[in-house]
Design an enzyme around this catalytic site. Structure first.
Site, PDB file in Angstrom:
ATOM      1  N   LYS A 161       0.831  -1.212   0.000  1.00  0.00           N
ATOM      2  CA  LYS A 161       0.000   0.000   0.000  1.00  0.00           C
ATOM      3  C   LYS A 161       0.861   1.255   0.000  1.00  0.00           C
ATOM      4  O   LYS A 161       0.655   2.159  -0.802  1.00  0.00           O
ATOM      5  CB  LYS A 161      -0.912   0.037   1.245  1.00  0.00           C
ATOM      6  CG  LYS A 161      -1.885  -1.105   1.342  1.00  0.00           C
ATOM      7  CD  LYS A 161      -2.757  -0.976   2.564  1.00  0.00           C
ATOM      8  CE  LYS A 161      -2.029  -1.120   3.875  1.00  0.00           C
ATOM      9  NZ  LYS A 161      -1.413  -2.426   4.118  1.00  0.00           N
ATOM     10  N   GLU A 187       1.037   5.413  11.167  1.00  0.00           N
ATOM     11  CA  GLU A 187       1.992   4.521  10.500  1.00  0.00           C
ATOM     12  C   GLU A 187       3.395   4.811  11.030  1.00  0.00           C
ATOM     13  O   GLU A 187       3.550   5.545  11.985  1.00  0.00           O
ATOM     14  CB  GLU A 187       1.892   4.694   8.982  1.00  0.00           C
ATOM     15  CG  GLU A 187       0.594   4.111   8.393  1.00  0.00           C
ATOM     16  CD  GLU A 187       0.534   2.580   8.409  1.00  0.00           C
ATOM     17  OE1 GLU A 187       1.548   1.954   8.075  1.00  0.00           O
ATOM     18  OE2 GLU A 187      -0.511   2.028   8.777  1.00  0.00           O
ATOM     19  N   ARG A 188       4.382   4.212  10.364  1.00  0.00           N
ATOM     20  CA  ARG A 188       5.739   4.320  10.894  1.00  0.00           C
ATOM     21  C   ARG A 188       6.301   5.735  10.754  1.00  0.00           C
ATOM     22  O   ARG A 188       6.138   6.366   9.717  1.00  0.00           O
ATOM     23  CB  ARG A 188       6.653   3.347  10.144  1.00  0.00           C
ATOM     24  CG  ARG A 188       6.204   1.919  10.279  1.00  0.00           C
ATOM     25  CD  ARG A 188       6.867   1.028   9.246  1.00  0.00           C
ATOM     26  NE  ARG A 188       6.193  -0.249   9.177  1.00  0.00           N
ATOM     27  CZ  ARG A 188       5.094  -0.481   8.456  1.00  0.00           C
ATOM     28  NH1 ARG A 188       4.579   0.483   7.707  1.00  0.00           N
ATOM     29  NH2 ARG A 188       4.519  -1.655   8.465  1.00  0.00           N
TER      30      ARG A 188
HETATM   31  N1  LIG Z   1       5.621  -2.393  -6.579  1.00  0.00           N
HETATM   32  C1  LIG Z   1       6.482  -3.096  -5.852  1.00  0.00           C
HETATM   33  N2  LIG Z   1       7.598  -3.593  -6.415  1.00  0.00           N
HETATM   34  C2  LIG Z   1       8.472  -4.310  -5.693  1.00  0.00           C
HETATM   35  N3  LIG Z   1       8.307  -4.598  -4.393  1.00  0.00           N
HETATM   36  C3  LIG Z   1       7.227  -4.144  -3.763  1.00  0.00           C
HETATM   37  C4  LIG Z   1       6.243  -3.371  -4.459  1.00  0.00           C
HETATM   38  N4  LIG Z   1       5.263  -3.060  -3.599  1.00  0.00           N
HETATM   39  C5  LIG Z   1       5.611  -3.606  -2.424  1.00  0.00           C
HETATM   40  N5  LIG Z   1       6.771  -4.254  -2.510  1.00  0.00           N
HETATM   41  C6  LIG Z   1       7.437  -4.977  -1.408  1.00  0.00           C
HETATM   42  O1  LIG Z   1       6.541  -5.142  -0.320  1.00  0.00           O
HETATM   43  C7  LIG Z   1       7.068  -4.507   0.843  1.00  0.00           C
HETATM   44  C8  LIG Z   1       5.965  -3.912   1.692  1.00  0.00           C
HETATM   45  O2  LIG Z   1       5.371  -2.844   1.023  1.00  0.00           O
HETATM   46  P1  LIG Z   1       4.634  -1.669   1.805  1.00  0.00           P
HETATM   47  O3  LIG Z   1       5.470  -1.130   2.891  1.00  0.00           O
HETATM   48  O4  LIG Z   1       4.140  -0.722   0.774  1.00  0.00           O
HETATM   49  O5  LIG Z   1       3.417  -2.455   2.437  1.00  0.00           O
HETATM   50  P2  LIG Z   1       2.172  -1.887   3.203  1.00  0.00           P
HETATM   51  O6  LIG Z   1       0.987  -2.505   2.575  1.00  0.00           O
HETATM   52  O7  LIG Z   1       2.240  -0.403   3.284  1.00  0.00           O
HETATM   53  O8  LIG Z   1       2.406  -2.533   4.623  1.00  0.00           O
HETATM   54  P3  LIG Z   1       1.886  -2.037   6.041  1.00  0.00           P
HETATM   55  O9  LIG Z   1       0.473  -2.452   6.158  1.00  0.00           O
HETATM   56  O10 LIG Z   1       2.764  -2.814   6.969  1.00  0.00           O
HETATM   57  O11 LIG Z   1       2.088  -0.567   6.097  1.00  0.00           O
HETATM   58  C9  LIG Z   1       8.053  -3.493   0.323  1.00  0.00           C
HETATM   59  O12 LIG Z   1       9.048  -3.200   1.237  1.00  0.00           O
HETATM   60  C10 LIG Z   1       8.601  -4.173  -0.898  1.00  0.00           C
HETATM   61  O13 LIG Z   1       9.607  -5.074  -0.568  1.00  0.00           O
HETATM   62 MG   LIG Z   2       2.352   0.982   4.848  1.00  0.00          MG
END
Ligand SMILES: Nc1ncnc2c1ncn2[C@@H]1O[C@H](COP(=O)(O)OP(=O)(O)OP(=O)(O)O)[C@@H](O)[C@H]1O
Ligand SMILES: [Mg+2]
Length: 519
Positions: A161, A187-188
């Site tokens: 996300k 968030e962080r």
């Molecule tokens: N488009 C992308 N291309 C390559 N890797 C990706 C991509 N999107 C996400 N990732 C991988 O997934 C990991 C987690 O992504 P992200 O931090 O955006 O998750 P999130 O959904 O925001 O998680 P949270 O709910 O913990 O905040 C990233 O650090 C990366 O390694």
């Molecule tokens: Mg996130």
């Protein structure tokens, strides 16, 4: 710290339980939403949420309550929580109280406005159905965003996300003429700092404001930071008549903070432990994100989905406010199909022929149909193998798998760890690519040739089709003539890659930058 104290209204702390503070006022009971200050230099801020009796109010602390004790004096500031507004807040970073947190002097020429404001009345609202291009293939084709609409990025923990939201900021902020406001809720802290640095480096900070109430802050602060950000957005819309792009990571944390506040206040929990007032609280915030005749607020919100359960009340309530829902799936992320957007579950109100046009609509339908058929065939393939399918079904599978791969895209945000440079693709190029895949023009190309590329023309450079594709070669050449771009690109990329997926060398950035801004 910016607060005015009314001279005389003083109270006394009666009880402190975590963030909940009861205060006794003998003379004048402060109204609901009043901001109270206690402790040394007024370092503890408390918002009144209930009047318990003629002399007692119950409030929630927006700061840690460390050091607060019974009998301490509390001062009524005589007004609610306020946020700074004005031109001077641009390029700055604030906390929920409007204190700057970017280690620079506080802006001087600002006006302070209450964060509790009503949504604009129906008569002042306006809607226009216009598409907001993101340069991300799968979104632009299957779930186009609305200018002045609300889009949600749904997904469980760690499915991408924040990466997707950051990529959208990267792609859109440069072209967006208005103001952008980033609101970090629960968030962080690290992510906030990284974003600030990235925006500064990218030179887009002068038209951006950031507001943070991250996960280390008390629930009251996380609960109000969204309101503070909206107050700033409303200022730019109503007073400066500018369009605003409001980015929120993560709206679920707002609901969660509300639920913590509600629990602390002793309200009876509702379904799955959520607060009974969740719907009201969420619509109070979401309805303020509205378009008027003076300007539009377009918002993109990340929505954390607890335990990947899309029937969770928080996700369900959020869905109902949005004009586009982009659903991220763990399965796709695990297959490496980034952005991990589930094309069949994502949807947009804009995807109608009247708005996107007949061709785009028809193609989107066709893509969905192909992918849905493939989804149905997956069970049979798992049990009997691909060979047992009829030739038509095998064609559908081939097409769907190529479409799936074409709809992946390297991101600028992930350049450092993927090693592939980011690509921005115009809607026209994406539609052309999908159309050609649906016409089976790429059936002789290995699937990997379509993985993590920008425009379809890059597939040709990535992999040379084998001998059976000899027929495809001349065909693609004739096309290259009609379309000047692939012709220009192909010589540079004609070298076959031994491992097209991982061995892809970063493409020179300049070349793509030139591509992408042509639309
Ligand atoms: N488009 C992308 N291309 C390559 N890797 C990706 C991509 N999107 C996400 N990732 C991988 O997934 C990991 C987690 O992504 P992200 O931090 O955006 O998750 P999130 O959904 O925001 O998680 P949270 O709910 O913990 O905040 C990233 O650090 C990366 O390694
Ligand atoms: Mg996130």
């Amino acid at each position: 710290m910016e607060y005015k104290t009314s001279l005389s209204n003083l109270g006394v702390v009666v009880s402190v339980r975590g963030s909940v503070v009861d205060i006794r006022f003998d003379e004048q009971l402060p109204p609901i939403y009043s901001l109270l200050r206690a402790g040394k230099d007024g370092c503890v801020a408390i918002e009144v949420l209930a009047q318990l009796n003629a002399h007692l109010v119950r409030g929630i602390a927006l700061t840690p309550t460390q050091g607060l004790a019974r009998g301490m004096v509390v001062e009524d500031t005589g007004g609610p929580l306020k946020a700074p507004v004005g031109k001077a807040i641009l390029s700055r970073m604030f906390d929920v109280f409007g204190n700057v947190i970017d280690r620079q002097p506080a802006p001087s020429a600002v006006e302070w406005r209450t964060v509790h404001r009503a949504p604009p009345p129906l008569a002042r609202r306006s809607t226009k159905s216009e598409i907001f291009e993101t340069g991300i293939k799968v979104i632009d084709v299957l779930a186009p965003l609305e200018r002045g609409g609300k889009a949600g990025l749904f997904g469980g923990a760690g499915v991408g996300k924040t990466v997707l939201l950051t990529e959208m900021i990267h792609n859109m902020i440069g072209h967006h003429e208005g103001v952008s406001i980033f609101c970090g809720i629960g968030e962080r802290c690290r992510e906030g700092e990284e974003l600030y640095r990235d925006m500064k480096e990218a030179g887009v900070l002068p038209n951006m404001v950031m507001v943070f109430g991250q996960m280390n802050e008390p629930p009251g602060s996380r609960f109000r930071v969204g309101h503070a950000a909206l107050t700033m957005a409303e200022y730019f819309r109503d007073d400066e008549h500018r369009d605003v792009l409001l980015l929120i990571d993560n709206i679920f944390r707002f609901i969660q903070a509300g639920s913590e506040v509600s629990g602390l206040m002793g309200q009876m929990p509702s379904r799955l432990g959520y607060q009974p007032t969740m719907g009201t609280e969420l619509s109070g915030l979401e309805e303020r994100i509205a378009n008027t005749d003076t300007g539009a607020i377009t918002s993109i919100q990340a929505v954390y989905v607890p335990a990947d359960d899309f029937t969770d009340p928080a996700a369900v309530h959020t869905f109902s406010h949005l004009s586009a829902s982009i659903v991220l799936s763990r399965k796709r992320a695990s297959e490496g199909l980034y952005p991990a957007i589930d094309p069949l579950q994502s949807s947009s109100k804009m995807a109608t022929p009247g708005i996107v046009g007949e061709r785009h609509y028809g193609l989107a339908q066709e893509i969905r149909r192909t992918l849905a058929q493939y989804e149905e065939l997956k069970d049979i393939i798992a049990m009997l193998g691909l060979e047992q399918l009829s030739p038509e079904d095998r064609n559908v599978v081939a097409r769907a798998r190529r479409l799936e791969r074409f709809l992946t895209q390297p991101f600028f945000t992930t350049e450092q760890f993927s090693g592939i440079s980011g690509k921005l693709v115009s809607l026209k190029d994406t539609l052309d690519g999908c159309e050609r895949i649906l016409r089976d023009e790429f059936k002789d190309y290995p699937e990997s040739a379509l993985y993590m590329i920008g425009t379809i023309a890059e597939a040709k450079g990535k992999a040379k089709p084998g001998p059976p594709a000899a027929s495809a070669e001349p065909e693609s050449k004739t096309e290259a003539k009609t379309d000047p771009k692939p012709a220009a690109e192909s010589p540079a990329k004609a070298t076959p890659e031994p491992h097209p997926v991982l061995g892809a060398k970063p493409q020179p950035k300049v070349e793509h930058a030139a591509d992408t801004h042509e639309s």
